[in-house]
Design an enzyme around this catalytic site. Structure first.
Site: not given
Length: 435
Positions: A25-26, A120, A125, A309, A402
């Protein structure tokens, strides 16, 4: 795929069998955005069918590109006629990877107006390193009314030293520099597998990027990028989630379609705890044949260290190991919100400050109604439910959706008793369920 549903899990089943890991996904979200730089059709294979991808497809279509799934895991993107450079709050609020639109739109159109991204919520950030990179290339950056406005008459290569290792800033600077004049050097670059994957995608479309996966990345700008076909790498975090789930349930699972090297930090920690780990060319077998797992201390770090993660999933595993374990979170502030939910199930975890959790292992987890507080915390709740006595109901599934493709189906194929139901119409009243 919404917050009107709950996941219902009857715990106590050891996972057995084989699970095939989806595309990362990333990587996929960054590569979809990178396709904005390409004049021509990009065929991107091994793309997971998750909500972050669907949201990005909508964003690209809204900017004037054409993006769609043309197969189970294949997305076609053609941004030849893309002219819009404004990505509003409504379109980007749900997804952190929308920050990559800054670098891609700046590189393609020399201007970008992108709302500060969502995703999230587990700490501050900042985008200061992104801005530092854009300004080094000659862009002007202003932030007002929640929008990041970036313009440049031209982009010219320069050396950018990142003050902190940042995956987002590394990728964003690569995107902005791919079509810039001259050579851009990113010093103290992030080395994560998806950084390398984005560089490989751009190179396959005609870019000239060297050093991805090391501390120093050099980008020699080219005039334009052409279309082509590219396959996304397997998902390191999904693979790790299943490896931890197999360990926690004391199962025996072959995790396939992965790159074992990407899993080395996790594999080493699992072996330290007494988990059996067998590596193959594109698979890892995880099994537990010892009476109990040992405690371990874990600290998250940028790749090749232990991934942030996988922190919530790993901490959940530590709750059933013998002894006291320490989890140190070195990447994000405030990533322990989920611990209240874990303790609700009977875990004994105490947070000290913002970045240390002390886990008293050997807990007997019991089913309870819990919420996913973010994507990876949601995965941790699933693992906790798999090892708990009784039935667990997990809410806020939009976080899990997600980043995990067909999670329930994959777990059911391994023997888990798991289903998805509509939320009870009477808040606070949980009916008895048969899973």
């Amino acid at each position: 795929m919404n917050n009107e549903e709950k996941m219902v899990i009857l715990g106590g089943v050891k996972l057995h069998g084989e699970v095939k890991i989806s595309g990362a996904k990333n990587s996929a979200v960054a590569i979809l955005v990178a396709s904005i730089l390409v004049k021509g059709k990009c065929v991107i294979e091994n793309v997971p069918h998750v909500s972050d991808i669907l949201d990005l497809i909508d964003i690209i279509n809204g900017l004037g590109g054409v993006a769609e799934f043309v197969g189970e895991d294949t997305v076609e993107v053609d941004c030849s006629d893309l002219t819009d450079y404004v990505a509003s709050y409504d379109s980007v609020r749900k997804i952190r990877a929308s920050s990559y639109l800054m670098g891609a739109l700046l590189g393609r159109l020399k201007k970008a107006s992108v709302a500060l991204p969502g995703g999230c919520d587990f700490g501050v950030r900042p985008i200061d390193q992104h801005i530092k990179g854009f300004e080094a290339l000659g862009a002007k950056v202003d932030i007002e009314y929640g929008m990041v406005n970036i313009t440049a008459d031209e982009l010219v290569g320069d050396t950018v030293y990142l003050d902190v290792v940042s995956v987002g800033a590394t990728i964003n600077i690569m995107l902005a520099a791919a079509l810039a004049d001259g050579i851009t050097v990113i010093d103290s670059a992030a080395k994560e597998p998806h950084v390398v994957d984005v560089a490989n995608f751009l190179n396959s479309m005609g870019a000239n990027i060297k050093g991805a996966g090391t501390d120093v990345i050099k980008i020699r700008g080219v005039k334009e990028l052409h279309g082509g076909t590219f396959s996304v790498i397997p998902d390191q975090i999904e693979a790790g989630t299943f490896m931890i789930a197999a360990s926690a349930t004391r199962g025996d699972v072959m995790v396939t379609n992965i790159i074992p090297k990407h899993m080395e930090s996790l594999s080493a920690k699992l072996e330290e705890m007494g988990v059996g780990v067998e590596e193959y060319d594109e698979a890892i077998r995880i099994y537990v044949d010892k009476p109990e797992l040992k405690r371990a201390n874990v600290k998250t770090q940028p790749y090749p260290g232990f991934p942030t993660d996988l922190q919530p999933q790993m901490l959940t595993l530590l709750t059933v190991a013998k002894g006291t374990s320490i989890m140190k979170e070195n990447v994000w502030d405030n990533r322990f919100k989920y611990i209240d939910e874990l303790n609700r199930m009977g875990a004994n975890v105490n947070v000290e400050g913002k970045d240390v959790a002390v886990v008293e292992g050997g807990s007997r987890l019991t089913g309870a109604p819990v919420c996913a507080t973010d994507l990876r915390a949601g995965a941790a709740m699933v693992i906790a439910a798999l090892i708990a006595d009784g039935v667990t109901e997990i809410y806020n599934l939009q976080y899990i959706d997600r980043g995990y493709e067909n999670l329930e189906e994959k777990l059911r194929a391994l023997g888990a008793q798991i289903t998805r139901r509509n939320v009870n119409p009477m808040p606070g009243v949980l009916s008895a369920v048969n899973v």
